[in-house]
Motif scaffolding. Structure first.
Motif, PDB file in Angstrom:
ATOM      1  N   MET A   1      -7.508  33.137  15.914  1.00  0.00           N
ATOM      2  CA  MET A   1      -8.163  34.381  16.325  1.00  0.00           C
ATOM      3  C   MET A   1      -7.612  35.566  15.542  1.00  0.00           C
ATOM      4  O   MET A   1      -8.351  36.495  15.184  1.00  0.00           O
ATOM      5  N   GLN A   2      -6.309  35.533  15.280  1.00  0.00           N
ATOM      6  CA  GLN A   2      -5.670  36.661  14.590  1.00  0.00           C
ATOM      7  C   GLN A   2      -6.058  36.761  13.122  1.00  0.00           C
ATOM      8  O   GLN A   2      -5.801  37.787  12.490  1.00  0.00           O
ATOM      9  N   LYS A   3      -6.700  35.732  12.592  1.00  0.00           N
ATOM     10  CA  LYS A   3      -7.259  35.835  11.246  1.00  0.00           C
ATOM     11  C   LYS A   3      -8.422  36.826  11.218  1.00  0.00           C
ATOM     12  O   LYS A   3      -8.704  37.441  10.184  1.00  0.00           O
ATOM     13  N   LEU A   4      -9.087  36.965  12.367  1.00  0.00           N
ATOM     14  CA  LEU A   4     -10.236  37.867  12.467  1.00  0.00           C
ATOM     15  C   LEU A   4      -9.882  39.180  13.168  1.00  0.00           C
ATOM     16  O   LEU A   4     -10.343  40.244  12.778  1.00  0.00           O
ATOM     17  N   VAL A   5      -9.083  39.077  14.224  1.00  0.00           N
ATOM     18  CA  VAL A   5      -8.653  40.261  14.992  1.00  0.00           C
ATOM     19  C   VAL A   5      -7.131  40.168  15.093  1.00  0.00           C
ATOM     20  O   VAL A   5      -6.612  39.430  15.923  1.00  0.00           O
ATOM     21  N   PRO A   6      -6.414  40.896  14.235  1.00  0.00           N
ATOM     22  CA  PRO A   6      -4.958  40.702  14.108  1.00  0.00           C
ATOM     23  C   PRO A   6      -4.159  40.836  15.394  1.00  0.00           C
ATOM     24  O   PRO A   6      -3.144  40.160  15.560  1.00  0.00           O
ATOM     25  N   ASP A   7      -4.608  41.672  16.344  1.00  0.00           N
ATOM     26  CA  ASP A   7      -3.830  41.841  17.570  1.00  0.00           C
ATOM     27  C   ASP A   7      -4.410  41.080  18.759  1.00  0.00           C
ATOM     28  O   ASP A   7      -4.018  41.304  19.906  1.00  0.00           O
ATOM     29  N   ALA A   8      -5.317  40.136  18.500  1.00  0.00           N
ATOM     30  CA  ALA A   8      -5.889  39.313  19.574  1.00  0.00           C
ATOM     31  C   ALA A   8      -4.904  38.207  19.972  1.00  0.00           C
ATOM     32  O   ALA A   8      -4.130  37.741  19.145  1.00  0.00           O
ATOM     33  N   PRO A   9      -4.961  37.799  21.247  1.00  0.00           N
ATOM     34  CA  PRO A   9      -5.717  38.375  22.358  1.00  0.00           C
ATOM     35  C   PRO A   9      -5.004  39.581  22.943  1.00  0.00           C
ATOM     36  O   PRO A   9      -3.779  39.652  22.937  1.00  0.00           O
ATOM     37  N   HIS A  10      -5.778  40.516  23.482  1.00  0.00           N
ATOM     38  CA  HIS A  10      -5.201  41.703  24.092  1.00  0.00           C
ATOM     39  C   HIS A  10      -4.731  41.413  25.511  1.00  0.00           C
ATOM     40  O   HIS A  10      -3.769  42.018  25.986  1.00  0.00           O
ATOM     41  N   GLU A  11      -5.417  40.509  26.164  1.00  0.00           N
ATOM     42  CA  GLU A  11      -4.957  39.989  27.453  1.00  0.00           C
ATOM     43  C   GLU A  11      -4.868  38.471  27.357  1.00  0.00           C
ATOM     44  O   GLU A  11      -5.827  37.827  26.934  1.00  0.00           O
ATOM     45  N   THR A  12      -3.717  37.919  27.713  1.00  0.00           N
ATOM     46  CA  THR A  12      -3.624  36.490  27.985  1.00  0.00           C
ATOM     47  C   THR A  12      -3.501  36.379  29.492  1.00  0.00           C
ATOM     48  O   THR A  12      -2.453  36.653  30.077  1.00  0.00           O
ATOM     49  N   LEU A  13      -4.607  36.039  30.116  1.00  0.00           N
ATOM     50  CA  LEU A  13      -4.767  36.149  31.561  1.00  0.00           C
ATOM     51  C   LEU A  13      -4.560  34.794  32.232  1.00  0.00           C
ATOM     52  O   LEU A  13      -5.318  33.855  32.001  1.00  0.00           O
ATOM     53  N   LEU A  14      -3.534  34.704  33.068  1.00  0.00           N
ATOM     54  CA  LEU A  14      -3.273  33.493  33.843  1.00  0.00           C
ATOM     55  C   LEU A  14      -3.925  33.632  35.209  1.00  0.00           C
ATOM     56  O   LEU A  14      -3.621  34.562  35.959  1.00  0.00           O
ATOM     57  N   VAL A  15      -4.835  32.709  35.528  1.00  0.00           N
ATOM     58  CA  VAL A  15      -5.528  32.726  36.817  1.00  0.00           C
ATOM     59  C   VAL A  15      -4.790  31.800  37.785  1.00  0.00           C
ATOM     60  O   VAL A  15      -4.522  30.635  37.472  1.00  0.00           O
ATOM     61  N   LEU A  16      -4.472  32.332  38.966  1.00  0.00           N
ATOM     62  CA  LEU A  16      -3.749  31.585  39.995  1.00  0.00           C
ATOM     63  C   LEU A  16      -4.500  31.680  41.317  1.00  0.00           C
ATOM     64  O   LEU A  16      -5.107  32.711  41.621  1.00  0.00           O
ATOM     65  N   ASP A  17      -4.436  30.610  42.097  1.00  0.00           N
ATOM     66  CA  ASP A  17      -5.060  30.569  43.419  1.00  0.00           C
ATOM     67  C   ASP A  17      -4.028  31.033  44.446  1.00  0.00           C
ATOM     68  O   ASP A  17      -3.050  30.338  44.719  1.00  0.00           O
ATOM     69  N   ALA A  18      -4.238  32.219  45.017  1.00  0.00           N
ATOM     70  CA  ALA A  18      -3.266  32.783  45.967  1.00  0.00           C
ATOM     71  C   ALA A  18      -3.088  31.906  47.199  1.00  0.00           C
ATOM     72  O   ALA A  18      -2.010  31.890  47.801  1.00  0.00           O
ATOM     73  N   SER A  19      -4.117  31.149  47.566  1.00  0.00           N
ATOM     74  CA  SER A  19      -4.042  30.345  48.788  1.00  0.00           C
ATOM     75  C   SER A  19      -3.078  29.173  48.664  1.00  0.00           C
ATOM     76  O   SER A  19      -2.718  28.557  49.659  1.00  0.00           O
ATOM     77  N   THR A  20      -2.632  28.873  47.442  1.00  0.00           N
ATOM     78  CA  THR A  20      -1.684  27.767  47.262  1.00  0.00           C
ATOM     79  C   THR A  20      -0.238  28.225  47.398  1.00  0.00           C
ATOM     80  O   THR A  20       0.686  27.411  47.297  1.00  0.00           O
ATOM     81  N   GLY A  21      -0.010  29.517  47.605  1.00  0.00           N
ATOM     82  CA  GLY A  21       1.332  30.009  47.875  1.00  0.00           C
ATOM     83  C   GLY A  21       2.333  29.691  46.781  1.00  0.00           C
ATOM     84  O   GLY A  21       2.160  30.088  45.630  1.00  0.00           O
ATOM     85  N   GLN A  22       3.387  28.961  47.141  1.00  0.00           N
ATOM     86  CA  GLN A  22       4.466  28.689  46.197  1.00  0.00           C
ATOM     87  C   GLN A  22       4.040  27.764  45.058  1.00  0.00           C
ATOM     88  O   GLN A  22       4.679  27.735  44.009  1.00  0.00           O
ATOM     89  N   ASN A  23       2.954  27.035  45.228  1.00  0.00           N
ATOM     90  CA  ASN A  23       2.424  26.234  44.120  1.00  0.00           C
ATOM     91  C   ASN A  23       1.922  27.147  43.003  1.00  0.00           C
ATOM     92  O   ASN A  23       2.039  26.824  41.819  1.00  0.00           O
ATOM     93  N   ALA A  24       1.386  28.298  43.386  1.00  0.00           N
ATOM     94  CA  ALA A  24       0.957  29.288  42.382  1.00  0.00           C
ATOM     95  C   ALA A  24       2.160  29.808  41.607  1.00  0.00           C
ATOM     96  O   ALA A  24       2.073  30.067  40.399  1.00  0.00           O
ATOM     97  N   VAL A  25       3.292  29.950  42.291  1.00  0.00           N
ATOM     98  CA  VAL A  25       4.517  30.390  41.627  1.00  0.00           C
ATOM     99  C   VAL A  25       4.947  29.365  40.580  1.00  0.00           C
ATOM    100  O   VAL A  25       5.328  29.720  39.459  1.00  0.00           O
ATOM    101  N   GLU A  26       4.866  28.094  40.925  1.00  0.00           N
ATOM    102  CA  GLU A  26       5.254  27.036  39.984  1.00  0.00           C
ATOM    103  C   GLU A  26       4.316  27.012  38.783  1.00  0.00           C
ATOM    104  O   GLU A  26       4.759  26.820  37.639  1.00  0.00           O
ATOM    105  N   GLN A  27       3.022  27.230  39.014  1.00  0.00           N
ATOM    106  CA  GLN A  27       2.080  27.297  37.892  1.00  0.00           C
ATOM    107  C   GLN A  27       2.402  28.485  36.985  1.00  0.00           C
ATOM    108  O   GLN A  27       2.334  28.370  35.759  1.00  0.00           O
ATOM    109  N   ALA A  28       2.754  29.607  37.585  1.00  0.00           N
ATOM    110  CA  ALA A  28       3.143  30.777  36.792  1.00  0.00           C
ATOM    111  C   ALA A  28       4.366  30.461  35.941  1.00  0.00           C
ATOM    112  O   ALA A  28       4.447  30.857  34.779  1.00  0.00           O
ATOM    113  N   ARG A  29       5.306  29.721  36.515  1.00  0.00           N
ATOM    114  CA  ARG A  29       6.516  29.347  35.770  1.00  0.00           C
ATOM    115  C   ARG A  29       6.157  28.474  34.563  1.00  0.00           C
ATOM    116  O   ARG A  29       6.672  28.673  33.460  1.00  0.00           O
TER     117      ARG A  29
END
Length: 320
Positions: free
Chosen positions: A230-258
């Protein structure tokens, strides 16, 4: 007050109502536990602190963040010698707000705010089942509703269903999508998506990625390759690297974030399904523990129920 001011206020009030409704289960659970922890007490003593610690941990705030809050309260008690239980809400509110605030970044504060780049590139990561595809669709809808031209890239080529689902959502939201089908090289899809976006002058590009690879090394290598092409075309891409987590899983979401923050440079989080859970406290722990700002929250099924996260509004809603 002019007509447009009135419309803006009405929109803000509608979003606040959605936030209040979406946090209802979390608020009810949290304050039931908080009330129980101070029952019969007039001052904050060791028993109250012990009960409060249990309240925060069982509200999915997390052990490390809970201990940080308790330490701050103990410091306050040592300094002031006395804290009434009626003061506890205000102190907790201030401490939680502080934990949620992050330094200002270049990400737009609202969907219609000026974009720091064109195209503004969002790379979406996360495991299957957390609401990743619907979050992408809602992002596309909200940016399009704000007057932006949006393009999607189906770079989750690990399973056919992921490409098909994103194509369906692209059709519903009426935004273009670049896809090469299951088994295609994800980096190639990302490159073609950016190339097409540049040719068409798209404002926002949202690229889906595989929710599961065989191991963390494979995930890291794949995401690194996607970034590089991607950076070959847009040098500062991505502007957001967005991690999606399911809040209803509680501490499992924390482990996914890790796992994901170890595998790639995540700089934004989206917490989905807050309306269906009492575990909204996980936002506080994740934001504090990983030092990554919560960027979006999902508060329902409607397209407009995805909001850009505002820490002060969240705390106001939680405690009011």
């Amino acid at each position: 007050m002019g007509l447009f001011d009135f419309k803006r206020k009405s929109k803000e009030e509608e979003e606040r109502a959605t936030l209040d409704s979406g946090l209802a289960k979390t608020k009810e659970s949290f304050f039931q536990k908080l009330t129980k922890s101070i029952l019969g007490k007039s001052t904050v003593d060791d028993d109250v602190l012990d009960n409060l610690e249990e309240t925060l941990i069982t509200s999915d705030v997390g052990v490390d963040t809970t201990l940080k809050v308790i330490d701050k309260l103990q410091d306050r008690i040592r300094r002031d010698k006395y804290i009434s239980t009626t003061e506890l809400n205000a102190i907790l509110r201030a401490e939680i707000a502080q934990l949620l605030r992050r330094p200002q970044n270049d990400m737009p504060a609202t969907f219609d705010a000026p974009l720091p780049a064109k195209p503004y590139v969002i790379l979406v990561v996360g495991v299957n089942g957390v609401g990743k595809t619907t979050t992408i669709a809602k992002l596309a809808y909200r940016y399009k509703a704000a007057g932006r031209s949006v393009m999607l890239g189906a770079a989750d080529t690990f399973r056919a269903a992921a490409v098909e689902q994103l194509m369906l959502w692209a059709d519903r939201v009426d935004v273009p999508i670049v896809q090469q089908g299951m088994g295609a090289d994800p980096a190639s899809v990302a490159y073609d998506t950016l190339q097409s976006a540049l040719a068409k002058g798209s404002d926002v590009v949202i690229i889906d990625t595989a929710g599961r690879l065989h191991n963390k090394v494979g995930l890291m290598n794949e995401l690194t390759k996607i970034r590089r092409v991607m950076q070959k075309l847009v040098p500062d891409a991505p502007h957001e690297t967005l991690l999606v987590l399911d809040a209803s899983t509680g501490q499992n979401a924390v482990e996914q974030a890790r796992q994901f923050t170890a595998a790639t440079d995540v700089n934004a989080l989206a917490l989905t399904k807050l309306d269906g859970t009492a575990k909204g406290g996980v936002i506080i722990g994740i934001s504090d523990q990983f030092q990554v700002p919560v960027r979006y929250i999902g508060l329902g099924e409607k397209m407009t129920d995805l909001q850009i996260f505002n820490p002060d509004d969240f705390v106001d809603s939680l405690f009011n």
